[in-house]
Motif scaffolding. Structure first.
Motif, PDB file in Angstrom:
ATOM      1  N   UNK A 155      -5.395   7.965 -17.935  1.00  0.00           N
ATOM      2  CA  UNK A 155      -5.851   8.483 -16.632  1.00  0.00           C
ATOM      3  C   UNK A 155      -5.990   7.268 -15.718  1.00  0.00           C
ATOM      4  N   UNK A 156      -5.419   7.316 -14.520  1.00  0.00           N
ATOM      5  CA  UNK A 156      -5.560   6.168 -13.616  1.00  0.00           C
ATOM      6  C   UNK A 156      -7.030   6.064 -13.212  1.00  0.00           C
ATOM      7  N   UNK A 157      -7.601   4.855 -13.281  1.00  0.00           N
ATOM      8  CA  UNK A 157      -9.049   4.685 -13.050  1.00  0.00           C
ATOM      9  C   UNK A 157      -9.438   4.969 -11.598  1.00  0.00           C
ATOM     10  N   UNK A 158     -10.615   5.562 -11.459  1.00  0.00           N
ATOM     11  CA  UNK A 158     -11.098   5.915 -10.118  1.00  0.00           C
ATOM     12  C   UNK A 158     -12.468   5.287  -9.843  1.00  0.00           C
ATOM     13  N   UNK A 159     -12.762   5.133  -8.579  1.00  0.00           N
ATOM     14  CA  UNK A 159     -14.037   4.608  -8.059  1.00  0.00           C
ATOM     15  C   UNK A 159     -15.055   5.746  -8.049  1.00  0.00           C
ATOM     16  N   UNK A 160     -16.317   5.383  -7.955  1.00  0.00           N
ATOM     17  CA  UNK A 160     -17.367   6.414  -7.867  1.00  0.00           C
ATOM     18  C   UNK A 160     -17.138   7.309  -6.645  1.00  0.00           C
ATOM     19  N   UNK A 161     -16.450   6.769  -5.636  1.00  0.00           N
ATOM     20  CA  UNK A 161     -16.215   7.572  -4.411  1.00  0.00           C
ATOM     21  C   UNK A 161     -15.071   8.550  -4.618  1.00  0.00           C
ATOM     22  N   UNK A 162     -14.407   8.454  -5.777  1.00  0.00           N
ATOM     23  CA  UNK A 162     -13.291   9.374  -6.041  1.00  0.00           C
ATOM     24  C   UNK A 162     -11.934   8.760  -5.752  1.00  0.00           C
ATOM     25  N   UNK A 163     -11.955   7.620  -5.015  1.00  0.00           N
ATOM     26  CA  UNK A 163     -10.675   6.975  -4.693  1.00  0.00           C
ATOM     27  C   UNK A 163     -10.066   6.297  -5.910  1.00  0.00           C
ATOM     28  N   UNK A 164      -8.752   6.077  -5.889  1.00  0.00           N
ATOM     29  CA  UNK A 164      -8.079   5.374  -6.988  1.00  0.00           C
ATOM     30  C   UNK A 164      -8.445   3.887  -6.961  1.00  0.00           C
ATOM     31  N   UNK A 165      -8.651   3.307  -8.116  1.00  0.00           N
ATOM     32  CA  UNK A 165      -8.769   1.843  -8.190  1.00  0.00           C
ATOM     33  C   UNK A 165      -7.373   1.236  -8.158  1.00  0.00           C
ATOM     34  N   UNK A 166      -7.324  -0.091  -7.858  1.00  0.00           N
ATOM     35  CA  UNK A 166      -6.053  -0.853  -7.787  1.00  0.00           C
ATOM     36  C   UNK A 166      -6.363  -2.304  -8.149  1.00  0.00           C
ATOM     37  N   UNK A 224       0.823  -1.213   0.000  1.00  0.00           N
ATOM     38  CA  UNK A 224       0.000   0.000   0.000  1.00  0.00           C
ATOM     39  C   UNK A 224       0.864   1.273   0.000  1.00  0.00           C
ATOM     40  N   UNK A 225       2.009   1.191   0.716  1.00  0.00           N
ATOM     41  CA  UNK A 225       2.891   2.376   0.758  1.00  0.00           C
ATOM     42  C   UNK A 225       3.403   2.671  -0.650  1.00  0.00           C
ATOM     43  N   UNK A 226       3.810   1.601  -1.335  1.00  0.00           N
ATOM     44  CA  UNK A 226       4.334   1.786  -2.695  1.00  0.00           C
ATOM     45  C   UNK A 226       3.292   2.401  -3.598  1.00  0.00           C
ATOM     46  N   UNK A 227       2.035   1.963  -3.418  1.00  0.00           N
ATOM     47  CA  UNK A 227       0.962   2.482  -4.280  1.00  0.00           C
ATOM     48  C   UNK A 227       0.666   3.936  -3.936  1.00  0.00           C
ATOM     49  N   UNK A 228       0.663   4.225  -2.643  1.00  0.00           N
ATOM     50  CA  UNK A 228       0.410   5.619  -2.204  1.00  0.00           C
ATOM     51  C   UNK A 228       1.473   6.555  -2.777  1.00  0.00           C
TER      52      UNK A 228
END
Ligand code: BV8
Ligand code: ZN
Length: 244
Positions: free
Chosen positions: A148-159, A54-58
């Motif tokens: 564009x990195x894909x995002x969730x409806x909540x605005x968060x990044x997908x992974x 998760x740190x790497x992704x952040x």
């Protein structure tokens, strides 16, 4: 025939509770790089902390996305190899006479399913599925491009919906895997370096409960000296003969 192999053939015939536990070595003969093989290992070229955490992704979501996109392309271009196919055929055959066979995999490549194994327990998730990094919601399918990195409806990044280092394994899946191991009369550990926990503990748990543990791996691992039988060979060569 090696005494161990003829004894194993008898156990395979008589056993009604069996676990097949696989790691990256089962996909090696499909051309998917394993994690720790020095010359081809993914970790030889990348640091797991940087890319599978998760740190790497952040810190750098784009690099992580591009690494998984590269791995996903390799998975999509790969075909199941004789190891995957032998496992799928064996399970289909065994389930006709006893439902007590469970396939547990640490792999995230989806090749067991493409070989015909319907419902492997995927301890570390599956890189073909996505989820939201913020809320955990299902993230649907992979995007066509990563412009564009894909995002969730909540605005968060997908992974990718895989389990990263420092993340807990899916509780229900791990509980089912543990339960299958504790009930097993026969436990096969196939193509795994037995280094990543808590998955690597499964064969040890089974052994403590009296399972006959078989390891299939060209190399020794921390499990080898605890296994009842070690078959030093490639899964794609050993399994078709053993499970036929
Ligand atoms: C957890 C998905 C609790 C992603 C993977 C510090 C901080 C936090 C945790 C830890 C820490 N230190 C240690 C830990 C625990 C850590 C761990 O075990 N680390 C190890 C490296 C020491 N575990 C975790 O972090 C786990 N979570 O503990 O949660 C927690 C919660 C909160 C806070 C703290 C703790 C999560 C682990 C899951 C990580 N995700 N994958 C992705 O794939 O991108 S792990 C990754 O390794 C793959 O899933 C892979 O399957 C797995 C295991 O590797 P193998 O499958 O065994 O592959 P490998 O290359 O190693 O070996 C291949 C083998 O095949 C070799 O033996 C080779 O000889 C053999 N082979 C080669 N060719 C063939 C063959 N065999 C047969 N036939 C062939 N042809
Ligand atoms: Zn979300």
């Amino acid at each position: 025939m090696h005494a161990g192999i003829s004894d194993l053939a008898r156990r395979l015939r008589d056993c009604d509770r069996l676990v097949l536990f696989t790691g990256a070595g089962v996909s090696a003969e499909s051309g998917i790089p394993t994690f720790r093989d020095a010359q081809t290992g993914l970790w030889a070229r990348y640091s797991p902390e940087q890319l599978a955490s998760p740190e790497g992704f952040r810190t750098d979501p784009r690099t992580v996305w591009e690494w998984y996109a590269w791995r996903r392309e390799k998975c999509l271009a790969a075909a199941p190899n004789p190891a995957h196919l032998a496992i799928a055929e064996f399970i289909a055959e065994l389930q006709r006479r006893s439902p007590g066979v469970t396939l547990i995999t640490q792999n995230v490549d989806g090749l067991h399913q493409r070989a015909g194994s319907e419902a492997p327990l995927e301890l570390h998730g599956n890189l073909h599925r996505l989820k939201c990094f913020r809320c955990g919601a299902d993230g649907g399918d992979w995007p066509e491009t990563l412009d564009l990195l894909p995002r969730c409806a909540c605005g968060g990044l997908l992974r990718p919906a895989v389990v990263w280092f420092g993340e807990s394994l899916p509780g229900e899946v791990l509980a089912q895997a543990s339960e299958a191991g504790l009930q097993a009369g026969l436990f096969f550990s196939i193509g795994t370096s037995s280094l990543v926990y808590p998955a690597a503990d499964l064969p040890f748990q089974a052994k403590r409960r009296g399972a006959f543990v078989v390891e299939i791996n060209p190399q020794p691992t921390p499990l080898s000296r605890h296994a009842d039988l070690c078959l030093h060979g490639a899964a794609g060569g050993v399994l078709p003969r053993l499970l036929a």
